[in-house]
Design an enzyme around this catalytic site. Structure first.
Site, PDB file in Angstrom:
ATOM      1  N   HIS A   1       0.827  -1.217   0.000  1.00 55.58           N
ATOM      2  CA  HIS A   1       0.000   0.000   0.000  1.00 55.58           C
ATOM      3  C   HIS A   1       0.858   1.262   0.000  1.00 55.58           C
ATOM      4  CE1 HIS A   1      -3.926  -2.058   0.680  1.00 55.58           C
ATOM      5  NE2 HIS A   1      -3.179  -2.933   1.309  1.00 55.58           N
TER       6      HIS A   1
ATOM      7  N   ASN B   1     -10.329  -2.872   2.560  1.00 53.18           N
ATOM      8  CA  ASN B   1     -10.026  -2.866   1.126  1.00 53.18           C
ATOM      9  C   ASN B   1     -11.311  -2.623   0.353  1.00 53.18           C
ATOM     10  OD1 ASN B   1      -7.267  -3.432   1.316  1.00 53.18           O
ATOM     11  ND2 ASN B   1      -7.590  -5.650   1.299  1.00 53.18           N
TER      12      ASN B   1
ATOM     13  N   TYR C   1       0.823  -4.389  11.687  1.00 51.67           N
ATOM     14  CA  TYR C   1       0.691  -2.954  11.412  1.00 51.67           C
ATOM     15  C   TYR C   1       1.425  -2.117  12.443  1.00 51.67           C
ATOM     16  CZ  TYR C   1      -2.694  -3.577   7.661  1.00 51.67           C
ATOM     17  OH  TYR C   1      -3.296  -3.906   6.476  1.00 51.67           O
TER      18      TYR C   1
END
Lengths: 455, 180
Positions: free
Chosen positions: A82, A155, A369
């Protein structure tokens, strides 16, 4: 044409008169003074300090050294996936109280608005790749609620390639450019990827979506969002309801053709970000409704698929989508790097009233993350950056690390302690986050559930 | 896909399900937005175009919530119609940038080079199943390019035909063109 001799005379005359031949724009009334990072006003930003006009540059020129030093370190690592993304600010407005399902603060009061930041992205391409790749699109939403930040890191496709987060590095290695050749950029049209897919049949549902028009959106504004995983809503009585999140674009879903994508990547590789920028600047604010598919354990047991399997979706024909609020994007960023590049989303950023399911992909993402931000943003204090910081009060005993903006004051950096009013913050059983007390049991195993083998 | 040899089939754990439910909610074609709001109409103009029709088209598109962009041979104001400011050079514009196209440029106004560009632009718009509005003068060009006029290609004669065109544009694509 002037002869060389005349030019030299002119230069001498210019020097005699004290004129400077290069462009100097001086600060006038109302213009802020140009300073170094230390706050020292700069007198001449066009020339480095030398001995004479043609002499060597001096080491003592702190303005030059600081300016070049900072420039040399401008780049930070791009996101591992991303990397190519574009964000905007806005708000989320709740339609009506959902207290029956959740005690999450943003869902308690009708028509209440909270700030939001959304970042759309491709997955596979580098930071400088084009917008119109055939790719999944990230749809990451940060909601700055009154009880903390909640990130729905979704998404534009409701399922994913893999069922267990342990396969993510393999998937992405296979998807990105091959390690020996260094191509292709921003596309999975190569043998490594298709070899991986052929050996991971659980990916086929996602492949159907990625190879459809869903992977070529006409605009971020005409794109749905999905939370992908099953989450839990927890109400004040600690009752759990399973939920799948949806973002439904008010302007509908629209794609472009492959022919258009190929041409747009050449003519305007910023097609999507320019479209969002222009829409917001012309006050055509894009809008999505937040939808929820709500179901309980008994309903989940009746499905002929596993709700913890991120390669499966729940058809709306089985569980309709309940629209609970709207997300409006109404402000572009002031600075791309400070906001869009530095924003850090994490699936583990949930608030009281929201909880995780045992979806193995979600469980792995909860670690990944947070972990990746340290490499990318360079410090465990990345949550202190304005774009990442909560807009509600925050107090804890976390301290130090690189670039600590908000270190504690006073002697209390631990608890429990006896320092009373000077003792700092304390936990609250009533207001604090409580994990849903799901019953879990079994042997320690590395095994894929049999119910996941349905593909 | 013409793969030979085929890769080894994955083992089957579950038998194929019977009585699968149909999920029309997932279909893009069955759930089309039916709006031109937020979309972009490209209007190709030249010096002697019918600016009255161009202005009417602009107003109609904006009324639907869409935006327009003027494409012209040069990014210079038209001599007597300064209100219409070209935003895109015809030489570098591509049909892919727009959701629908209206060609009011007169081929007489286009020099040889631009005429070839017009052919490409038309062919690409046609292939991309866009709704295309055109003026009568372009009929020979459609014939020359062997582009069959279909309900997705609308002849602009007056304000009524402008309204029909904008109404059609809400469907976003004339997919039937590929079935023909």
């Amino acid at each position: 044409m002037m002869s060389k001799k005349v030019r030299v005379i002119n230069a001498s005359k210019a020097k005699e008169k004290g004129k400077r031949v290069e462009t100097h724009q001086q600060a006038g009334k109302g213009t802020p003074l140009l300073t170094t990072a230390q706050g020292v006003t700069v007198s001449d930003d066009q020339n480095s300090l030398k001995i004479g006009p043609k002499g060597p540059t001096l080491l003592e020129d702190f303005n030059f050294r600081e300016k070049i030093f900072h420039f040399d370190h401008e780049r930070i690592p791009e996101r591992v996936v991303h990397a190519r993304g574009y964000g905007a600010h806005g708000y989320f407005e709740n339609y009506q109280s959902l207290a029956k399902y959740t005690c999450a603060d943003l869902f308690q009061r009708e028509k209440e608005k909270i700030p939001a930041f959304v970042r759309f992205s491709t997955v596979v391409g580098n930071k400088g790749s084009a917008d119109l790749a055939r790719d999944v699109r990230g749809f990451a939403v940060k909601l700055y609620t009154k009880r903390g930040n909640w990130d729905i890191v979704g998404n534009n496709i409701p399922v994913f390639f893999i069922q267990d987060a342990i396969k993510f590095p393999d998937l992405i290695h296979a998807a990105k450019d091959e390690p020996n050749s260094g191509f292709p950029q921003a596309q999975t049209a190569h043998d490594n990827f298709w070899d991986f897919i052929s050996l991971n049949p659980e990916s086929m549902h996602m492949i159907m979506w990625v190879m459809s028009d869903r992977a070529l959106p006409r605009s971020f504004r005409f794109m749905p969002g999905f939370g992908v995983h099953t989450f839990r809503l927890i109400n004040a009585k600690q009752k759990s309801t399973f939920v799948k999140f949806h973002w439904l674009p008010k302007l509908g879903v629209q794609s472009i053709t492959w022919d258009e994508a190929v041409k747009l990547n050449g003519a305007d590789p910023d097609f999507h970000r320019r479209d969002l920028w222009e829409a917001i600047h012309s006050r055509q604010f894009p809008e999505w409704e937040l939808g929820m598919q709500l179901f309980n354990e008994n309903m989940a047991k009746k499905f002929d698929f596993d709700i913890l399997d991120p390669t499966k979706l729940i058809p709306e024909e089985l569980i309709p989508i309940k629209k609970v609020g709207r997300l409006v994007l109404n402000r572009c960023v002031d600075n791309f790097f400070a906001e869009t590049e530095q924003v850090a989303f994490c699936t583990q950023n949930i608030i009281p009233g929201i909880d995780f399911s045992n979806d193995p992909l979600l469980q792995g993402r909860n670690f990944s993350y947070l972990d990746t931000q340290v490499k990318r943003l360079g410090s465990p204090n990345f949550a202190q950056l304005p774009i990442n910081a909560p807009k509600c009060p925050f107090h804890n005993f976390q301290q130090d690390g690189h670039m600590a903006f908000y270190n504690l004051s006073g002697r209390a950096n631990y608890e429990p302690n006896s320092w009373k009013k000077a003792g700092g913050p304390r936990e609250s059983l009533k207001k604090g986050f409580k994990t849903f007390a799901a019953m879990e049991s079994g042997e320690k195993l590395r095994v894929r559930p049999e119910s996941f083998a349905d593909y | 896909m013409g793969l030979s040899p085929l890769p080894k089939a994955a083992p089957i754990v579950y038998a194929k399900k019977k009585n699968q439910i149909h999920a029309p909610s997932l279909s893009l074609l069955l759930n089309q937005p039916n709006t031109f709001k937020g979309r972009k109409l490209g209007i190709i103009l030249s010096e002697k175009s019918n600016f009255h029709l161009a202005g009417y088209l602009e107003r109609l598109a904006k009324k639907q919530g869409g935006v327009t962009e003027i494409i012209a041979p040069k990014i210079l104001n038209f001599k007597d119609k300064k209100r219409f400011k070209p935003q895109q050079s015809f030489e570098t514009a591509i049909s892919a940038s727009y959701d629908a196209i209206a060609i009011l440029a007169r081929s007489k106004d286009l020099v040889k080079y631009h005429e070839l560009k017009l052919f490409t632009f038309l062919q690409e718009s046609f292939y991309q199943c866009k709704f295309i509005a055109y003026i009568a003068e372009l009929v020979p060009i459609f014939k020359k390019l062997q582009l069959k006029t279909d309900p997705g290609i609308i002849l602009l004669k007056n304000t009524d035909t402008c309204q029909s065109f904008i109404k059609q544009c809400k469907k976003l694509r004339y997919w039937e063109r590929h079935k023909a």
